[in-house]
Design a protein around this motif. Structure first.
Motif, PDB file in Angstrom:
ATOM      1  N   ALA A 467      -1.348 -33.535 -48.500  1.00 37.74           N
ATOM      2  CA  ALA A 467      -0.232 -32.659 -48.258  1.00 37.74           C
ATOM      3  C   ALA A 467       0.689 -32.578 -49.324  1.00 37.74           C
ATOM      4  N   LEU A 468       0.948 -33.688 -49.909  1.00 32.64           N
ATOM      5  CA  LEU A 468       1.972 -33.667 -51.080  1.00 32.64           C
ATOM      6  C   LEU A 468       1.312 -32.717 -52.305  1.00 32.64           C
ATOM      7  N   ARG A 469       0.142 -33.056 -52.346  1.00 33.60           N
ATOM      8  CA  ARG A 469      -0.338 -31.953 -53.606  1.00 33.60           C
ATOM      9  C   ARG A 469      -0.485 -30.630 -53.210  1.00 33.60           C
ATOM     10  N   ARG A 470      -0.647 -30.487 -52.059  1.00 40.81           N
ATOM     11  CA  ARG A 470      -0.428 -29.055 -51.674  1.00 40.81           C
ATOM     12  C   ARG A 470       0.762 -28.434 -51.672  1.00 40.81           C
ATOM     13  N   LEU A 471       1.811 -29.172 -51.221  1.00 45.03           N
ATOM     14  CA  LEU A 471       3.390 -28.820 -51.507  1.00 45.03           C
ATOM     15  C   LEU A 471       3.560 -28.464 -52.861  1.00 45.03           C
ATOM     16  N   GLY A 472       3.054 -29.454 -53.857  1.00 45.48           N
ATOM     17  CA  GLY A 472       3.361 -28.854 -55.181  1.00 45.48           C
ATOM     18  C   GLY A 472       2.770 -27.779 -55.791  1.00 45.48           C
ATOM     19  N   GLU A 473       1.365 -27.620 -55.205  1.00 45.72           N
ATOM     20  CA  GLU A 473       0.696 -26.270 -55.478  1.00 45.72           C
ATOM     21  C   GLU A 473       1.429 -24.843 -55.005  1.00 45.72           C
ATOM     22  N   LEU A 474       1.953 -25.144 -53.728  1.00 42.43           N
ATOM     23  CA  LEU A 474       2.704 -23.997 -53.071  1.00 42.43           C
ATOM     24  C   LEU A 474       4.085 -23.853 -54.113  1.00 42.43           C
TER      25      LEU A 474
END
Length: 505
Positions: A467-474
């Protein structure tokens, strides 16, 4: 810390050495054989020590060479800036709309299937002593079977208040049990404190940013709020507060969270606490101290409450067990100094007395060493989770991200680069069942719209990591889209904008 597993205690020992510089970056960690010999532990325990530090980003394994100290990615991320002191007093605001904004946020959370929730500010249920509390409540009911059929005491259960008074000594406060009023969490204590010292239309000084629940209370009571710049390291700016007091002269109260301020995580030095108290005493301003988080400071050494220096009843001390012991019990308390009789009357008029059973159970547990052992375990778990979350943010979020990693607590306050709107990031993340708390909830000024508060109270799992990785991507995608939408210098669109701006008077 003695209640933690041995490998975690040893990992904490070596982490202290790394932080102190005794084990420098690039230096070899003592070998597994050395760890086994020095600490009389098994090979399995020695491996667990190194893997614990590796998981936190403090060690790296090199093929056939052992473990070496590495600088975590978060060390390279810039800390939050100190607030600028403009020399201009802030304008009071009504906080019109803050309740609607928070309500909309809560509604979105309820209407979406949230899988990873970074917006809350509490620990995972398994980190609280549920079984021990159930046993304490059952024991209390066996000893006092009338608890469910007789009216509770007005100030709260006498035994529970005695335990709170004894515990308060560690923070420097000398309180009698009758100086304490039990409340429905800290939020009711804040409501009572504000109603005791102010009326609709009065001005209240608050930290900026501050907990959005306080902003909702201010709006609901019709109070005018004065946002005072607050340091991520040392708390509310005394200079800015002095200027505000000189400018307006009618501030009725100051509300502060001196230890692990929500959302910044700052801890006020003792000198600042004493200076704040002197200022309030000189101006006749009530000082409302929200001490919800102090037990979560990493050091474990009790921090002095502002109330401990209060010789004239100028401080209304509010506290809660909601974050540190049992979210389901909703137990808070307050010691209101010279406003004590008034808050007791307001409590009686507003909600009457708290039920007794949870107070008896909590009091029995808190009277034993098991409570101290629980707090040590909780602080240790939160420290690990906070470090891993910070490391993931440093790795995954776009360049230019800033972050405050506090010395304890449940959350991180993150500044997004390029003044990216955290509301936009929140909307994009919610579509993927991830929820964050955007900075717009914590102020009515607009200064924190590109900030977000992220919870780290849950054990760090692969789901949280993803989820943190996806937040960074977003965040990276939104920044790129934002940059692409801006006209480049020399393009027709930019020339038109420049020409139009030059024509303005």
């Amino acid at each position: 810390m003695d209640s933690l597993p041995l490998y975690k205690r040893l990992a904490a020992h070596y982490l202290d050495a790394i932080r102190a510089g005794q084990l420098a970056r690039g230096e070899r960690m003592p070998s597994l054989r050395s760890l086994m010999r020095q600490h009389s532990v098994s090979l399995s325990t020695a491996i667990q020590v190194c893997r614990e530090l590796e998981a936190g980003g403090w060690l790296e394994a090199r093929d056939r060479s052992g473990y070496f100290v590495r600088a975590p990615a978060r060390v390279g991320i810039a800390p939050l800036k100190e607030p600028a002191n403009s020399g201009v007093a802030p304008d009071p605001a009504q906080y019109v709309g803050i309740h609607a904004r928070v309500s909309a946020f809560v509604s979105n959370r309820r209407n979406q299937a949230v899988k990873v929730n970074f917006s809350i500010a509490r620990a995972a249920p398994q980190l609280y002593p549920g079984e021990a509390l159930r046993a304490a409540v059952a024991k209390g009911l066996r000893q006092r079977p009338e608890l469910l059929t007789v009216a509770p005491q007005q100030r709260g259960d006498a035994g529970f208040r005695s335990v709170l008074a004894r515990r308060a000594l560690a923070s420097g406060m000398t309180l009698a049990p009758d100086d304490i009023l039990v409340t429905n969490g800290c939020i009711e204590a804040l409501n009572l404190a504000l109603r005791a010292v102010a009326q609709a239309g009065d001005t209240i000084a608050v930290e900026s940013p501050t907990f959005y629940g306080l902003l909702q209370v201010l709006e609901s009571l019709g109070l005018r709020a004065l946002e005072i710049p607050t340091s991520p390291q040392t708390g509310i700016s005394l200079e800015a507060l002095q200027l505000a007091a000189d400018t307006y002269g009618d501030i009725k109260a100051v509300v502060v969270v001196p230890h692990l301020q929500n959302p910044l995580g700052s801890v006020m030095p003792d000198a600042n606490k004493q200076g704040l108290l002197r200022l309030c005493e000189e101006r006749g301003i009530a000082l409302i101290e929200d001490d919800t988080y102090s037990a979560l400071v990493d050091s474990g050494a009790p921090l002095r409450a502002i109330k401990s220096w209060d010789a004239h009843g100028q401080v209304i001390h509010c506290a809660s067990l909601h974050k540190i012991l049992a979210p389901g019990m909703r137990l808070g308390w307050m010691a209101a100094g010279r406003w004590q009789a008034r808050v007791e009357m307001l409590k009686y008029a507003q909600t009457r007395n708290n039920e007794s059973l949870s107070q008896v159970g909590a009091g029995q547990f808190m009277a034993t060493g098991a409570y101290d052992r629980h707090l040590r375990r909780l602080r240790g778990a939160l420290a690990t989770q906070r470090e891993r979350t910070a490391e993931a943010i440093a790795h995954c979020f776009p360049p230019g991200t800033r972050m405050n990693v506090p010395p304890g607590g449940l959350q991180l306050w993150v500044e997004l680069p390029g003044r990216l709107s955290a509301n936009l990031l929140c909307e994009a993340a919610l579509a993927e069942h991830i929820l964050i708390a955007p900075g717009s909830l914590f102020s009515n000024s607009g200064r924190f719209d590109h900030f977000a508060r992220l919870n780290c109270g849950w054990p760090y799992t692969t789901e949280i990591d993803a989820a943190l990785r996806r937040l960074g991507e977003l965040a990276t995608s939104l920044i790129k889209a934002q940059q692409a939408a801006r006209p480049r210098a020399g393009t027709p669109e930019a020339l038109v904008k420049t020409s139009a701006a030059s024509a303005l008077p």
